[in-house]
Each structure stands twice: as structure tokens, then as C-alpha cells.
Design a protein around this motif. Structure first.
Motif, PDB file in Angstrom:
ATOM      1  N   ALA A  43       1.394  10.352  -5.391  1.00  0.00           N
ATOM      2  CA  ALA A  43       2.684  10.222  -6.186  1.00  0.00           C
ATOM      3  C   ALA A  43       2.934  11.302  -6.913  1.00  0.00           C
ATOM      4  CB  ALA A  43       2.930   8.929  -6.623  1.00  0.00           C
ATOM      5  N   GLU A  44       3.906  12.037  -6.658  1.00  0.00           N
ATOM      6  CA  GLU A  44       4.367  13.033  -7.632  1.00  0.00           C
ATOM      7  C   GLU A  44       3.485  14.192  -8.107  1.00  0.00           C
ATOM      8  OE1 GLU A  44       7.426  13.305 -11.244  1.00  0.00           O
ATOM      9  OE2 GLU A  44       6.835  11.495 -10.448  1.00  0.00           O
ATOM     10  N   LEU A  81      -3.410   0.252 -12.864  1.00  0.00           N
ATOM     11  CA  LEU A  81      -3.128   1.640 -12.716  1.00  0.00           C
ATOM     12  C   LEU A  81      -1.442   1.793 -13.322  1.00  0.00           C
ATOM     13  CD1 LEU A  81      -3.983   1.767  -8.801  1.00  0.00           C
ATOM     14  CD2 LEU A  81      -5.078   2.803 -10.937  1.00  0.00           C
ATOM     15  N   GLY A  82      -0.809   0.577 -13.573  1.00  0.00           N
ATOM     16  CA  GLY A  82       0.531   1.047 -14.137  1.00  0.00           C
ATOM     17  C   GLY A  82       0.668   1.258 -15.520  1.00  0.00           C
ATOM     18  N   GLU A  83      -0.447   1.786 -16.208  1.00  0.00           N
ATOM     19  CA  GLU A  83      -0.625   2.037 -17.575  1.00  0.00           C
ATOM     20  C   GLU A  83      -0.788   3.455 -17.616  1.00  0.00           C
ATOM     21  OE1 GLU A  83      -1.083   2.591 -21.580  1.00  0.00           O
ATOM     22  OE2 GLU A  83      -2.557   3.140 -20.125  1.00  0.00           O
ATOM     23  N   PRO A  84       0.064   4.347 -18.256  1.00  0.00           N
ATOM     24  CA  PRO A  84      -0.398   5.787 -18.296  1.00  0.00           C
ATOM     25  C   PRO A  84      -1.636   6.225 -18.571  1.00  0.00           C
ATOM     26  CG  PRO A  84       2.011   5.118 -19.332  1.00  0.00           C
ATOM     27  CD  PRO A  84       1.198   4.068 -18.967  1.00  0.00           C
ATOM     28  N   PHE A 124      -8.261  -2.050  -0.202  1.00  0.00           N
ATOM     29  CA  PHE A 124      -6.741  -1.809  -0.109  1.00  0.00           C
ATOM     30  C   PHE A 124      -6.438  -0.512   0.429  1.00  0.00           C
ATOM     31  CE2 PHE A 124      -7.718  -4.243  -4.334  1.00  0.00           C
ATOM     32  CZ  PHE A 124      -7.233  -5.286  -3.879  1.00  0.00           C
ATOM     33  N   PRO A 125      -6.370  -0.441   1.789  1.00  0.00           N
ATOM     34  CA  PRO A 125      -6.412   0.580   2.555  1.00  0.00           C
ATOM     35  C   PRO A 125      -5.113   1.416   2.047  1.00  0.00           C
ATOM     36  CG  PRO A 125      -6.987  -0.864   4.117  1.00  0.00           C
ATOM     37  CD  PRO A 125      -6.662  -1.727   2.642  1.00  0.00           C
ATOM     38  N   GLY A 126      -5.226   2.683   1.903  1.00  0.00           N
ATOM     39  CA  GLY A 126      -4.144   3.710   1.506  1.00  0.00           C
ATOM     40  C   GLY A 126      -3.443   3.534   0.038  1.00  0.00           C
ATOM     41  N   LEU A 127      -3.985   2.547  -0.438  1.00  0.00           N
ATOM     42  CA  LEU A 127      -3.297   2.340  -1.945  1.00  0.00           C
ATOM     43  C   LEU A 127      -3.786   3.428  -2.984  1.00  0.00           C
ATOM     44  CD1 LEU A 127      -1.598   0.698  -3.923  1.00  0.00           C
ATOM     45  CD2 LEU A 127      -3.715  -0.600  -4.367  1.00  0.00           C
ATOM     46  N   LEU A 166      -3.949   5.705 -15.730  1.00  0.00           N
ATOM     47  CA  LEU A 166      -3.469   6.515 -14.520  1.00  0.00           C
ATOM     48  C   LEU A 166      -3.777   8.032 -14.747  1.00  0.00           C
ATOM     49  CD1 LEU A 166      -2.197   6.205 -11.889  1.00  0.00           C
ATOM     50  CD2 LEU A 166      -0.087   6.451 -12.970  1.00  0.00           C
ATOM     51  N   ALA A 216      -2.110   6.878  -2.052  1.00  0.00           N
ATOM     52  CA  ALA A 216      -0.638   6.614  -2.325  1.00  0.00           C
ATOM     53  C   ALA A 216      -0.397   7.053  -3.896  1.00  0.00           C
ATOM     54  CB  ALA A 216      -0.029   5.499  -1.947  1.00  0.00           C
ATOM     55  N   VAL A 217      -1.409   6.308  -4.441  1.00  0.00           N
ATOM     56  CA  VAL A 217      -1.087   6.417  -5.980  1.00  0.00           C
ATOM     57  C   VAL A 217      -1.300   7.740  -6.432  1.00  0.00           C
ATOM     58  CG1 VAL A 217      -1.824   5.788  -8.316  1.00  0.00           C
ATOM     59  CG2 VAL A 217      -1.219   4.051  -6.454  1.00  0.00           C
ATOM     60  N   LEU A 267      -2.688  -3.236  -9.303  1.00  0.00           N
ATOM     61  CA  LEU A 267      -1.751  -2.548  -9.657  1.00  0.00           C
ATOM     62  C   LEU A 267      -1.266  -2.608 -11.168  1.00  0.00           C
ATOM     63  CD1 LEU A 267       0.481  -3.954  -6.857  1.00  0.00           C
ATOM     64  CD2 LEU A 267      -0.377  -1.563  -6.912  1.00  0.00           C
ATOM     65  N   GLY A 270       3.022  -5.074 -10.280  1.00  0.00           N
ATOM     66  CA  GLY A 270       1.664  -5.785 -10.847  1.00  0.00           C
ATOM     67  C   GLY A 270       1.801  -7.100 -11.528  1.00  0.00           C
ATOM     68  N   LEU A 316       4.303   0.908 -10.272  1.00  0.00           N
ATOM     69  CA  LEU A 316       2.977   0.069 -10.330  1.00  0.00           C
ATOM     70  C   LEU A 316       2.966  -1.171 -11.202  1.00  0.00           C
ATOM     71  CD1 LEU A 316       0.622   2.890  -9.956  1.00  0.00           C
ATOM     72  CD2 LEU A 316       1.174   1.402  -8.181  1.00  0.00           C
ATOM     73  N   ARG A 317       3.550  -0.978 -12.270  1.00  0.00           N
ATOM     74  CA  ARG A 317       3.771  -2.114 -13.439  1.00  0.00           C
ATOM     75  C   ARG A 317       4.487  -3.133 -12.735  1.00  0.00           C
ATOM     76  NH1 ARG A 317       2.605   0.212 -18.391  1.00  0.00           N
ATOM     77  NH2 ARG A 317       2.764  -1.168 -20.083  1.00  0.00           N
ATOM     78  N   LEU A 353       3.019   4.207  -0.177  1.00  0.00           N
ATOM     79  CA  LEU A 353       2.613   3.145  -1.553  1.00  0.00           C
ATOM     80  C   LEU A 353       3.250   1.720  -1.257  1.00  0.00           C
ATOM     81  CD1 LEU A 353       1.601   2.889  -4.285  1.00  0.00           C
ATOM     82  CD2 LEU A 353       3.885   3.212  -5.253  1.00  0.00           C
ATOM     83  N   ASP A 363       3.909   5.043 -12.493  1.00  0.00           N
ATOM     84  CA  ASP A 363       3.459   3.992 -13.198  1.00  0.00           C
ATOM     85  C   ASP A 363       4.429   2.737 -13.455  1.00  0.00           C
ATOM     86  OD1 ASP A 363       4.374   4.614 -16.583  1.00  0.00           O
ATOM     87  OD2 ASP A 363       4.305   6.534 -14.999  1.00  0.00           O
ATOM     88  N   PHE A 388       7.522   7.928  -2.826  1.00  0.00           N
ATOM     89  CA  PHE A 388       6.081   7.601  -3.051  1.00  0.00           C
ATOM     90  C   PHE A 388       5.551   7.153  -1.502  1.00  0.00           C
ATOM     91  CE2 PHE A 388       8.121   5.850  -6.970  1.00  0.00           C
ATOM     92  CZ  PHE A 388       7.434   7.103  -7.896  1.00  0.00           C
ATOM     93  N   PRO A 389       5.197   8.004  -0.794  1.00  0.00           N
ATOM     94  CA  PRO A 389       4.845   7.977   0.471  1.00  0.00           C
ATOM     95  C   PRO A 389       3.473   6.813   0.517  1.00  0.00           C
ATOM     96  CG  PRO A 389       5.170  10.071   0.106  1.00  0.00           C
ATOM     97  CD  PRO A 389       5.402   9.643  -1.042  1.00  0.00           C
ATOM     98  N   ALA A 407       1.014   0.411   1.647  1.00  0.00           N
ATOM     99  CA  ALA A 407      -0.449  -0.077   1.026  1.00  0.00           C
ATOM    100  C   ALA A 407      -0.545  -1.240   0.294  1.00  0.00           C
ATOM    101  CB  ALA A 407      -1.049   0.972   0.312  1.00  0.00           C
TER     102      ALA A 407
END
Lengths: 110, 110
Positions: B109-110, B31-34, B99-102, B37, B105-106, B28, A32, A28-29, A102, A25, A99-100, A105
Motif C-alpha cells: 500500500a502506497e 497495524l493501524g497505528e502509524p 492471513f494469506p495476502g494480508l 506500521l 497488501a499492507v 488490523l 480493526g 486498517l484502523r 487488502l 493505517d 490498496f490492491p 485478504a
DNA sequence: GGCCTTGTACGATTAATATCGTACTAACCG
DNA sequence: CGGTTAGTACGATATTAATCGTACAAGGCC
């Protein structure tokens, strides 16, 4: 020939986050935000380190510094000093490992 | 069998952004907010629509509403009403197209 | 109808972030 | 040395975003 990271290791590398400690995150932030995304895209196009002035950003110097710092602290770029210039490069490999898909993309998008 | 989007088209679909008009930085950022997400991950795990209350979020109802709205307006989820409940689902296909793959990927991640 | 459930809308507050200007440091060049 | 270049650090401000509480609306149930 492009200077590699290893060769620069004796130079002034700035501390950047270990990617293992960065959460997605946070990345992404960091991505973004339009100015920062522009920086990342420029680095990807260039495929080599660029100094901060070379991006032609429309914001002030201090604002630039701030954005580079955010990118560095979120593990997206690495920076090193050479003379009076500070160079930035994408941490493509580490990012891909952590982050594969990412970064690819995001760069592919649109 | 999982209800499809088409079958629900006669019901109260809420307006959500056409993905063509959404920029990647907006996605992005969303998505960049816990909390958001977490919502997206729960939807991906569930593989079917979930009502807002089913996420077990630790924030207040009004804050939840806000986050769902951000996700909807950035094109990441679609929502529809059924009785007193509002269901959300990931716009997996449209996102992948735009947004292919985005998203993959997200979510990976982890 | 009254009541519960589910969620929204609005307004206020607080926290985070983006932005800038100014002052500063370090390297280089003459 | 003084001047120029490249960028940082700090402090201030402005904007954006997250959070909440209260009041409200609509559906379902008794």
C-alpha cells in the motif's frame, strides 16, 4: 437487476472520502474493530447494498451510525438515501485500486 | 548469511502469540497505528532482524517498548535477546499462512 | 566493582474511541 | 394531519490506547 452506482448518481449520495486521500493505517484502523468488520463482511456476502437496519447489529442505533460514519470516512463504504432508508455498499473496486489485495485478504481471513 | 529462527531457538526467544489464536481484527488494529506500521515496514525493508534502537523512532523508549509489545502479542513480530539488545523480526511466513495476502497488501500500500 | 548501553516495568496522564440516551429530521402511510 | 419508520446529531460517560518519566535489570567493558 442490481442498481449501479451510476444510476444512483441523481440520488442523495453522501459525501465519502476520496480514496486517494485515505492512508492505509486509517483503513486498517477502521477495519480493526469487530462491529465494523462484521458490517464489511455482511456487505461482501450480500454483494449488494444493504440498509443499516438489515445488519442485525447488537449495538444501539446511535452506535451503528457512528460505525457507518467511520467506515464511510475511511473510504470503505459508500452510502445513499432512498426514502427513509440509508443504504451502504462496499467500495470494492476503488479499494482494490488503491490498496490492491487488502480487502480480499481481510475478507478471506479465517 | 541470515541467521534463521531455528538457529536462535536456544536463545532467549520471547513469548509471542500463537497465530492460530489471533483474530484478524487484532492484527488490523495493531497495524493501524502509524508508529507500529513504520516498524513493520522497516522490518520488511531490512529483511533481517533489527534491534529496537535501530528504527529511529521519534517516541520515547517506553512508548517504543509498548508498541513492540503490541506487535508481538498480535503475532506480527517475534523477538529475541542477544546481549543487551532485543531483536525483532517479522513473522512473515506464519502471517502469510494464517492471513494469506494480508501482510503483502499492507506493505504494498502506497 | 563501577559505568555505560539497551531495554523493561510500573504508574500517571492524556488523547482517542466506543457506547448510549434523548431529541430531532425526513419520508412515507393512513 | 398524526403516527410510524429509519436514521442522524448532540452531549455524556466509560473504556481503551498512546505517551511519558522514573526506576529498575542485565549484559558488556574498563
Amino acid at each position: 437487476m442490481v442498481t449501479t452506482r451510476h444510476q444512483r448518481s441523481t440520488q442523495k449520495m453522501l459525501p465519502c472520502s476520496a480514496l486517494g486521500e485515505v492512508r492505509v493505517d486509517q483503513v486498517l484502523r477502521a477495519l480493526g474493530e469487530p462491529v465494523r468488520l462484521e458490517i464489511v463482511r455482511a456487505l461482501a456476502r450480500a454483494e449488494q447494498p444493504m440498509n443499516c437496519g438489515a445488519f442485525g447489529l447488537t449495538v444501539s442505533k446511535s452506535t451503528s451510525t457512528h460505525h457507518f460514519k467511520v467506515l464511510r470516512e475511511s473510504g470503505i463504504i459508500a452510502q445513499y438515501d432512498e426514502g427513509t432508508a440509508r443504504y451502504s455498499e462496499l467500495r470494492t473496486t476503488e479499494l482494490e485500486q488503491r490498496f490492491p489485495g487488502l480487502l480480499t485478504a481481510v475478507l478471506t481471513a479465517e
